[in-house]
Design a protein around this motif. Structure first.
Motif, PDB file in Angstrom:
ATOM      1  N   PRO A  86      -0.244 -43.137  81.387  1.00 46.15           N
ATOM      2  CA  PRO A  86       0.304 -41.876  80.885  1.00 46.15           C
ATOM      3  C   PRO A  86       0.423 -40.841  82.000  1.00 46.15           C
ATOM      4  O   PRO A  86      -0.257 -40.932  83.027  1.00 46.15           O
ATOM      5  N   THR A  87       1.285 -39.886  81.789  1.00 45.47           N
ATOM      6  CA  THR A  87       1.456 -38.772  82.712  1.00 45.47           C
ATOM      7  C   THR A  87       0.742 -37.553  82.132  1.00 45.47           C
ATOM      8  O   THR A  87       0.859 -37.275  80.934  1.00 45.47           O
ATOM      9  N   GLY A  88       0.018 -36.843  82.979  1.00 45.85           N
ATOM     10  CA  GLY A  88      -0.682 -35.667  82.484  1.00 45.85           C
ATOM     11  C   GLY A  88      -0.665 -34.534  83.484  1.00 45.85           C
ATOM     12  O   GLY A  88      -0.778 -34.769  84.689  1.00 45.85           O
ATOM     13  N   TRP A  89      -0.497 -33.318  82.985  1.00 48.40           N
ATOM     14  CA  TRP A  89      -0.569 -32.169  83.880  1.00 48.40           C
ATOM     15  C   TRP A  89      -1.072 -30.931  83.144  1.00 48.40           C
ATOM     16  O   TRP A  89      -1.055 -30.863  81.911  1.00 48.40           O
ATOM     17  N   VAL A  90      -1.550 -29.984  83.928  1.00 47.80           N
ATOM     18  CA  VAL A  90      -2.019 -28.698  83.424  1.00 47.80           C
ATOM     19  C   VAL A  90      -1.244 -27.613  84.152  1.00 47.80           C
ATOM     20  O   VAL A  90      -1.181 -27.605  85.381  1.00 47.80           O
ATOM     21  N   TYR A  91      -0.634 -26.716  83.388  1.00 44.28           N
ATOM     22  CA  TYR A  91       0.152 -25.634  83.958  1.00 44.28           C
ATOM     23  C   TYR A  91      -0.436 -24.303  83.500  1.00 44.28           C
ATOM     24  O   TYR A  91      -0.539 -24.038  82.295  1.00 44.28           O
ATOM     25  N   ALA A 122       7.460 -25.521  91.591  1.00 38.63           N
ATOM     26  CA  ALA A 122       8.902 -25.666  91.787  1.00 38.63           C
ATOM     27  C   ALA A 122       9.290 -27.048  92.302  1.00 38.63           C
ATOM     28  O   ALA A 122      10.475 -27.365  92.395  1.00 38.63           O
ATOM     29  N   THR A 123       8.305 -27.878  92.610  1.00 43.19           N
ATOM     30  CA  THR A 123       8.579 -29.206  93.153  1.00 43.19           C
ATOM     31  C   THR A 123       8.957 -30.190  92.038  1.00 43.19           C
ATOM     32  O   THR A 123       8.200 -30.334  91.072  1.00 43.19           O
ATOM     33  N   MET A 142      -2.491 -13.845  95.158  1.00 44.66           N
ATOM     34  CA  MET A 142      -2.778 -15.111  94.483  1.00 44.66           C
ATOM     35  C   MET A 142      -1.593 -15.502  93.592  1.00 44.66           C
ATOM     36  O   MET A 142      -0.815 -14.643  93.178  1.00 44.66           O
ATOM     37  N   PRO A 143      -1.453 -16.786  93.270  1.00 44.05           N
ATOM     38  CA  PRO A 143      -0.270 -17.257  92.531  1.00 44.05           C
ATOM     39  C   PRO A 143      -0.240 -16.771  91.089  1.00 44.05           C
ATOM     40  O   PRO A 143      -1.285 -16.531  90.468  1.00 44.05           O
ATOM     41  N   THR A 144       0.970 -16.637  90.551  1.00 45.92           N
ATOM     42  CA  THR A 144       1.145 -16.282  89.145  1.00 45.92           C
ATOM     43  C   THR A 144       1.376 -17.518  88.277  1.00 45.92           C
ATOM     44  O   THR A 144       1.439 -17.409  87.061  1.00 45.92           O
ATOM     45  N   GLN A 145       1.499 -18.683  88.903  1.00 44.31           N
ATOM     46  CA  GLN A 145       1.606 -19.940  88.178  1.00 44.31           C
ATOM     47  C   GLN A 145       1.001 -21.051  89.015  1.00 44.31           C
ATOM     48  O   GLN A 145       1.118 -21.052  90.243  1.00 44.31           O
ATOM     49  N   VAL A 146       0.368 -21.981  88.343  1.00 47.77           N
ATOM     50  CA  VAL A 146      -0.351 -23.076  89.013  1.00 47.77           C
ATOM     51  C   VAL A 146      -0.076 -24.367  88.256  1.00 47.77           C
ATOM     52  O   VAL A 146      -0.073 -24.389  87.017  1.00 47.77           O
ATOM     53  N   LEU A 147       0.163 -25.439  89.004  1.00 47.24           N
ATOM     54  CA  LEU A 147       0.404 -26.748  88.392  1.00 47.24           C
ATOM     55  C   LEU A 147      -0.572 -27.766  88.973  1.00 47.24           C
ATOM     56  O   LEU A 147      -0.654 -27.935  90.197  1.00 47.24           O
ATOM     57  N   ALA A 148      -1.307 -28.443  88.088  1.00 45.49           N
ATOM     58  CA  ALA A 148      -2.240 -29.493  88.499  1.00 45.49           C
ATOM     59  C   ALA A 148      -1.822 -30.806  87.848  1.00 45.49           C
ATOM     60  O   ALA A 148      -1.673 -30.882  86.625  1.00 45.49           O
ATOM     61  N   ILE A 149      -1.624 -31.839  88.668  1.00 47.64           N
ATOM     62  CA  ILE A 149      -1.265 -33.173  88.183  1.00 47.64           C
ATOM     63  C   ILE A 149      -2.534 -34.013  88.101  1.00 47.64           C
ATOM     64  O   ILE A 149      -3.301 -34.090  89.071  1.00 47.64           O
ATOM     65  N   LEU A 150      -2.751 -34.646  86.955  1.00 47.47           N
ATOM     66  CA  LEU A 150      -3.951 -35.463  86.775  1.00 47.47           C
ATOM     67  C   LEU A 150      -3.702 -36.893  87.242  1.00 47.47           C
ATOM     68  O   LEU A 150      -2.672 -37.486  86.916  1.00 47.47           O
ATOM     69  N   ASN A 151      -4.648 -37.442  87.973  1.00 47.48           N
ATOM     70  CA  ASN A 151      -4.517 -38.800  88.485  1.00 47.48           C
ATOM     71  C   ASN A 151      -4.783 -39.844  87.410  1.00 47.48           C
ATOM     72  O   ASN A 151      -4.127 -40.881  87.364  1.00 47.48           O
TER      73      ASN A 151
END
Length: 296
Positions: A120-125, A32-33, A1-10
């Motif tokens: 606005p831009t929002g993300w969860v890492y 990494a994208t 399973m991943p050691t890092q996760v990125l979620a972009i909020l719409n």
């Protein structure tokens, strides 16, 4: 399973349109994208806010306190109000996607977005955390540095955004470099009129006898989520807790003191401005065990 996760909020805020009217509330993206626009005000001006949340037993700790502080920071910067339900769901979803870890963390970020766009831009890492075990036992060497503001800056100059957790972190990084130049590990800010405030990434707590204190309210410092949890633990031991305005020399007379934060937890101060400082090993161990076991 991943050691890092990125979620972009719409649609990070119900006060602004979504980025894609037909899309899901969030999308998982390879961390990494390259994604952030070079015109995003979070990148060009540090115009945004964030929270760092510790994860224990696959649960975000002090989540509701962090979300309240996130909303407060947004209001201070006059950003669109974060949709708390959307952010809460995204935080849990990111943790669920993350691989098991002894310690992990989640960072939430909201920026004003591209200038003139209105969205606005929002993300969860979410990611596995570093190993802070040595600092929690051996302690940290700390120097006090003048923040350049009076202790009442929150009342006299609200436009300076004191007490908001913003992306404008250049000063907070600069003072850590200054600490290293002085042979120390970390910093405690003091006001220009001499009162103890906070660390660049932490709250200050200290014990005097049977009472655990933190600097008083209304000082333009963050509403500490970890500090609040430490107070609950201290009270469970029968210790009193309180808020108190003190000077750096007065802090130097405390029986023990800590820098506390969501990721590092409680790091005891072992040296203050070059002088040896007493550490309470038993209370430190108890605080950190309590913080690591939190599930809310």
């Amino acid at each position: 399973m991943p050691t890092q996760v990125l979620a972009i909020l719409n649609q990070p805020s119900a006060d602004a349109p979504p980025h894609d009217a037909g899309a899901a509330p969030l999308a998982f993206i390879d961390p990494a994208t390259p994604l952030l626009s070079a015109l995003d005000l979070g990148a060009t001006r540090g115009d945004g806010i964030f929270e760092s949340i510790s994860v224990g037993n696959s649960m975000p700790q002090a989540l509701e306190h962090h979300l309240r502080r996130f909303v407060h920071s947004a209001a201070t910067l006059e950003l669109p109000t974060p949709d708390v339900d959307v952010w809460r769901s995204a935080i849990h979803a990111a943790i669920d996607e993350l691989g098991p870890a002894q310690e992990a963390s989640v960072k939430t970020v909201l920026t004003r977005g591209v200038e003139g766009d209105g969205r606005p831009t929002g993300w969860v890492y979410a990611s596995h955390s570093g190993d802070y075990s040595r600092l929690r036992v051996d302690g940290v060497r700390v120097v006090t540095l003048d923040r350049g503001y009076r202790h009442d800056v929150e009342q006299t100059s609200p436009w300076l955004l004191a007490g908001a957790k913003t992306l404008s972190y250049a000063v907070n990084r600069s003072v850590l470099r200054e600490a290293k130049r002085r042979g120390a590990d970390d910093v405690i800010f003091v006001s220009s009129d001499g009162f103890v405030l906070e660390g660049p990434t932490s709250s200050v707590i200290y014990r005097v006898g049977d009472t655990v204190f933190t600097p008083g309210t209304g000082l333009g410092i963050l509403d500490g989520t970890t500090q609040s949890s430490v107070f609950r633990y201290a009270e469970s031991l029968g210790l009193a807790t309180g808020f108190q305005q003190i000077t750096a020399p007065e802090l130097g007379k405390a029986d023990a003191a800590w820098l506390v934060s969501s990721l590092r937890l409680a790091a005891p101060i072992r040296e203050l401005d070059g002088a040896a400082f007493p550490m309470d090993a038993a209370l430190t161990a108890g605080i950190n065990a309590y913080l690591r076991a939190l599930t809310d």
